[in-house]
Design a protein around this motif. Structure first.
Motif, PDB file in Angstrom:
ATOM      1  N   TYR A 238     -42.683   2.621 -11.738  1.00  0.00           N
ATOM      2  CA  TYR A 238     -41.518   3.096 -10.996  1.00  0.00           C
ATOM      3  C   TYR A 238     -41.826   3.112  -9.506  1.00  0.00           C
ATOM      4  O   TYR A 238     -42.985   3.048  -9.091  1.00  0.00           O
ATOM      5  N   ASN A 239     -40.795   3.180  -8.729  1.00  0.00           N
ATOM      6  CA  ASN A 239     -40.913   3.200  -7.276  1.00  0.00           C
ATOM      7  C   ASN A 239     -39.814   4.112  -6.754  1.00  0.00           C
ATOM      8  O   ASN A 239     -38.690   4.048  -7.226  1.00  0.00           O
ATOM      9  N   VAL A 240     -40.146   4.976  -5.803  1.00  0.00           N
ATOM     10  CA  VAL A 240     -39.163   5.869  -5.208  1.00  0.00           C
ATOM     11  C   VAL A 240     -38.967   5.455  -3.761  1.00  0.00           C
ATOM     12  O   VAL A 240     -39.935   5.314  -3.015  1.00  0.00           O
ATOM     13  N   VAL A 241     -37.728   5.248  -3.374  1.00  0.00           N
ATOM     14  CA  VAL A 241     -37.408   4.901  -1.988  1.00  0.00           C
ATOM     15  C   VAL A 241     -36.662   6.085  -1.384  1.00  0.00           C
ATOM     16  O   VAL A 241     -35.547   6.395  -1.794  1.00  0.00           O
ATOM     17  N   HIS A 242     -37.301   6.747  -0.436  1.00  0.00           N
ATOM     18  CA  HIS A 242     -36.665   7.881   0.232  1.00  0.00           C
ATOM     19  C   HIS A 242     -35.767   7.364   1.345  1.00  0.00           C
ATOM     20  O   HIS A 242     -35.993   6.314   1.914  1.00  0.00           O
ATOM     21  N   ASN A 243     -34.750   8.135   1.651  1.00  0.00           N
ATOM     22  CA  ASN A 243     -33.825   7.769   2.716  1.00  0.00           C
ATOM     23  C   ASN A 243     -33.618   8.989   3.595  1.00  0.00           C
ATOM     24  O   ASN A 243     -34.106  10.071   3.305  1.00  0.00           O
ATOM     25  N   ALA A 244     -32.881   8.807   4.665  1.00  0.00           N
ATOM     26  CA  ALA A 244     -32.562   9.922   5.541  1.00  0.00           C
ATOM     27  C   ALA A 244     -31.758  10.962   4.768  1.00  0.00           C
ATOM     28  O   ALA A 244     -30.941  10.617   3.927  1.00  0.00           O
ATOM     29  N   SER A 245     -32.022  12.231   5.036  1.00  0.00           N
ATOM     30  CA  SER A 245     -31.263  13.305   4.399  1.00  0.00           C
ATOM     31  C   SER A 245     -31.132  14.446   5.394  1.00  0.00           C
ATOM     32  O   SER A 245     -31.635  14.372   6.513  1.00  0.00           O
ATOM     33  N   ILE A 246     -30.510  15.499   4.989  1.00  0.00           N
ATOM     34  CA  ILE A 246     -30.332  16.662   5.851  1.00  0.00           C
ATOM     35  C   ILE A 246     -31.680  17.206   6.309  1.00  0.00           C
ATOM     36  O   ILE A 246     -31.812  17.723   7.404  1.00  0.00           O
ATOM     37  N   MET A 247     -32.712  17.061   5.474  1.00  0.00           N
ATOM     38  CA  MET A 247     -34.028  17.592   5.814  1.00  0.00           C
ATOM     39  C   MET A 247     -34.633  16.902   7.033  1.00  0.00           C
ATOM     40  O   MET A 247     -35.306  17.533   7.830  1.00  0.00           O
ATOM     41  N   ASN A 248     -34.424  15.598   7.197  1.00  0.00           N
ATOM     42  CA  ASN A 248     -34.977  14.955   8.384  1.00  0.00           C
ATOM     43  C   ASN A 248     -33.926  14.733   9.461  1.00  0.00           C
ATOM     44  O   ASN A 248     -34.263  14.484  10.601  1.00  0.00           O
ATOM     45  N   ALA A 249     -32.660  14.873   9.147  1.00  0.00           N
ATOM     46  CA  ALA A 249     -31.619  14.744  10.158  1.00  0.00           C
ATOM     47  C   ALA A 249     -31.490  16.014  10.997  1.00  0.00           C
ATOM     48  O   ALA A 249     -30.952  15.982  12.092  1.00  0.00           O
ATOM     49  N   VAL A 250     -32.016  17.134  10.496  1.00  0.00           N
ATOM     50  CA  VAL A 250     -31.927  18.400  11.222  1.00  0.00           C
ATOM     51  C   VAL A 250     -32.654  18.326  12.564  1.00  0.00           C
ATOM     52  O   VAL A 250     -32.363  19.081  13.484  1.00  0.00           O
ATOM     53  N   GLY A 251     -33.571  17.381  12.703  1.00  0.00           N
ATOM     54  CA  GLY A 251     -34.300  17.206  13.957  1.00  0.00           C
ATOM     55  C   GLY A 251     -33.419  16.929  15.159  1.00  0.00           C
ATOM     56  O   GLY A 251     -33.759  17.243  16.292  1.00  0.00           O
ATOM     57  N   CYS A 252     -32.226  16.351  14.920  1.00  0.00           N
ATOM     58  CA  CYS A 252     -31.332  16.067  16.034  1.00  0.00           C
ATOM     59  C   CYS A 252     -30.778  17.355  16.657  1.00  0.00           C
ATOM     60  O   CYS A 252     -30.240  17.337  17.753  1.00  0.00           O
ATOM     61  N   CYS A 253     -30.956  18.472  15.984  1.00  0.00           N
ATOM     62  CA  CYS A 253     -30.539  19.785  16.503  1.00  0.00           C
ATOM     63  C   CYS A 253     -31.688  20.486  17.203  1.00  0.00           C
ATOM     64  O   CYS A 253     -31.543  21.623  17.649  1.00  0.00           O
TER      65      CYS A 253
END
Length: 146
Positions: free
Chosen positions: A127-142
């Motif tokens: 299996y392979n997991v591909v992570h994407n942008a989410s609220i957890m890393n988008a919060v940095g823009c604040c």
């Protein structure tokens, strides 16, 4: 060789059950367009034999038809019953061909998604997991850090 979170992944060209995190909907800080998938995720979707979209833990802001038009292929909606009671149909032939399982937001935002990975491990399916942008890393823009 591309490694997954658990070190058992394969390259996109290899055969594996793939969880792809796509960010469409409320978990994505209003990144609600069909093109909010990573380039790596899109390559996997285009190469997979079957593409499932988990459609019950989060609300999509686009419809299935828009995703199919953008991806250029059929997307199979996977409701709660399919994922929790009939995961064997999702993982059928995953030892021989690539299967993509798309989720809204974080691939491990629901225990059912973790369960699919555990089932893959138990049956020896890569299996392979591909992570994407989410609220957890988008919060940095604040200006915040998590």
């Amino acid at each position: 060789m591309e490694q997954s979170d658990q070190g058992r992944g394969q390259s996109i060209a290899g055969k594996c059950h793939t969880l792809v995190g796509i960010t469409i909907g409320p978990n994505s800080l209003r990144l609600g367009d069909v093109d909010d998938i990573t380039v790596k995720g899109l390559k996997i979707v285009k190469a997979a034999k079957r593409v499932y979209l988990e459609a019950y833990t989060s609300i999509l802001t686009v419809d299935k038809q828009q995703l199919e038009e953008f991806y250029g292929r059929e997307v199979i909606l996977a409701d709660r019953d399919m994922v929790e009671q009939d995961s064997e149909s999702i993982m059928a032939d995953a030892d021989k061909e690539d299967i993509a399982f798309l989720v809204v937001g974080d691939p491990f935002g629901a225990t059912t998604h973790s369960d699919l990975v555990l089932r893959a491990i138990e049956t020896g399916i890569q299996y392979n997991v591909v992570h994407n942008a989410s609220i957890m890393n988008a919060v940095g823009c604040c200006g915040l850090q998590v």
